[in-house]
Design an enzyme around this catalytic site. Structure first.
Site, PDB file in Angstrom:
ATOM      1  N   HIS A 185      50.461 -92.974 -66.259  1.00 63.78           N
ATOM      2  CA  HIS A 185      51.768 -91.769 -64.448  1.00 63.78           C
ATOM      3  C   HIS A 185      52.487 -93.366 -64.409  1.00 63.78           C
ATOM      4  O   HIS A 185      52.960 -92.870 -63.539  1.00 63.78           O
ATOM      5  CB  HIS A 185      50.396 -91.666 -63.574  1.00 63.78           C
ATOM      6  CG  HIS A 185      50.506 -89.639 -64.027  1.00 63.78           C
ATOM      7  ND1 HIS A 185      48.853 -90.487 -65.131  1.00 63.78           N
ATOM      8  CD2 HIS A 185      51.156 -88.896 -63.823  1.00 63.78           C
ATOM      9  CE1 HIS A 185      48.652 -88.913 -64.796  1.00 63.78           C
ATOM     10  NE2 HIS A 185      49.655 -88.009 -64.168  1.00 63.78           N
ATOM     11  N   ASP A 216      55.464 -83.983 -71.589  1.00 59.69           N
ATOM     12  CA  ASP A 216      54.851 -84.519 -70.022  1.00 59.69           C
ATOM     13  C   ASP A 216      55.620 -84.554 -69.150  1.00 59.69           C
ATOM     14  O   ASP A 216      56.797 -84.928 -69.596  1.00 59.69           O
ATOM     15  CB  ASP A 216      53.716 -85.244 -70.609  1.00 59.69           C
ATOM     16  CG  ASP A 216      52.935 -85.785 -68.959  1.00 59.69           C
ATOM     17  OD1 ASP A 216      53.130 -84.225 -68.524  1.00 59.69           O
ATOM     18  OD2 ASP A 216      51.364 -86.368 -69.600  1.00 59.69           O
TER      19      ASP A 216
END
Length: 357
Positions: free
Chosen positions: A195, A265
């Site tokens: 992230h 993702d």
């Protein structure tokens, strides 16, 4: 001329708040949109969530409404009657419990029953509120190295991960929900959080295939979708797995024979930044073998994608076929009907018995 698309497009995007605004509606109606992913900010209570999902489906019946709902610390809906499911590590611990049974594998069998109960509760509660799909289970192995994975993993042992994920998938299937194994080929070894950073896993292809990737191989037909990791495996390819033809086409599609949906993702994550712009990232992901790309928490980037992404008609047709398979096949029970259902009550009772909820 009608602007109604012929099926779900390759972009899964999010919405801003608890109800749709005009910008949300515009994005959802775009033919390139194929899915809407919900977050905790989109949930206040069951009534509001049910109204939001109904509004989305009224605009586009063909979009897949999804959510990250695994249990433990990754569960977007936890209040107003939703069961706060255990972290998957708890099921792995149940598997390993030493008990006094004369059956050697009893603790494993009980853990598998609990995993099926988790899957059933997860699917049936979400479906009662109009959510079609959850990005679960996590198939990463717990090497005690990755903080972002940690207790989201069932176990360090790929055999235990496989058996518990298969059981969870069965529970999802009983609730008429498909599944998504993540993060292929494995995010458990790389320490960085994709992230906020670009994780690197220096191990050899053989090491990864013999360990992390085994659950994907063994789950075979019971795996409906896969999400690759934003991790670079430099001994295999310079690109992160989600942008790699080696990982997605040569290994996942050809070697492992996977025929389901491949979701990228989130393209707004730091782990995706190596691809350059969001449009370049989406193009690379689709070219590598993804059927759908996720763009979350950045409406400006979603708009860029909708305006600039070009997808061939052949690629579109192939992806539509796969994406449509993830849709629930039958109408869901209402929340009140679910509370009266014997199977649902049995599943909750089982998890209470094992002190998992």
């Amino acid at each position: 001329m009608s602007k109604t698309p012929l099926g779900p497009g390759p972009i899964t995007l999010d919405v801003v708040g608890l109800q749709l605004d005009s910008e949300d509606r515009r994005r959802i109606l775009d033919p390139l949109t194929g899915g809407v992913i919900l977050f905790a900010r989109n949930f206040a209570n069951r009534k509001q969530l049910t109204q939001l999902t109904a509004e989305i489906k009224k605009l586009r019946p063909d979009v897949l409404i999804s959510i990250d709902h695994e249990g433990g610390r990754v569960q977007r809906c936890k209040t107003d009657g939703f069961t706060h499911l255990p972290a998957m590590r708890k099921l792995g611990e149940l598997w390993s419990l030493k008990n006094k049974s004369t059956h050697a594998a009893e603790s494993a069998a009980l853990a598998m029953a609990a995993a099926t109960a988790c899957g059933y509760i997860l699917a049936s509660e979400l479906r009662a509120c109009g959510v079609d799909f959850s990005f679960t289970p996590v198939l990463d192995l717990d090497f005690s190295r990755s903080g972002v994975i940690g207790d989201r993993s069932f176990s360090r042992d790929p055999q235990i991960v496989f058996a518990l994920a298969k059981s969870l998938n069965e529970g999802l299937r009983l609730g008429d929900m498909a599944n998504c194994g993540k993060h292929f080929p494995g995010h458990g070894w790389a320490e960085a959080d994709s992230h906020v950073a670009i994780p690197v896993d220096e191990r050899s292809l053989q090491e990864i295939l013999n360990d992390d990737a085994k659950p994907y191989e063994w789950l075979d037909l019971s795996l409906a979708a896969v999400m690759p990791a934003h991790v670079i495996y430099p001994k295999v390819d310079k690109n992160p797995a989600g942008f790699s033809k080696v990982w997605l086409h040569s290994i996942l599609r050809q070697e492992l024979g996977f025929e389901g949906v491949i979701f990228s993702d989130d393209l707004s994550m730091e782990g995706a930044s190596v691809a350059g712009s969001v449009v370049k990232g989406a193009e690379l992901a689709l070219e590598a073998g993804c059927d759908a790309v996720l763009i979350c928490n950045r409406p400006d980037l979603a708009d860029q994608l909708l305006a600039q992404l070009k997808v061939s008609s052949t690629k579109r047709a192939e992806s539509i076929l796969r994406l449509n398979r993830l849709m629930p096949k039958s109408p869901a029970l209402t929340w009140d009907e679910l509370q009266d259902q014997a199977e649902y009550q049995h599943a909750k009772g089982l998890l209470k018995q094992f002190q998992l909820i």
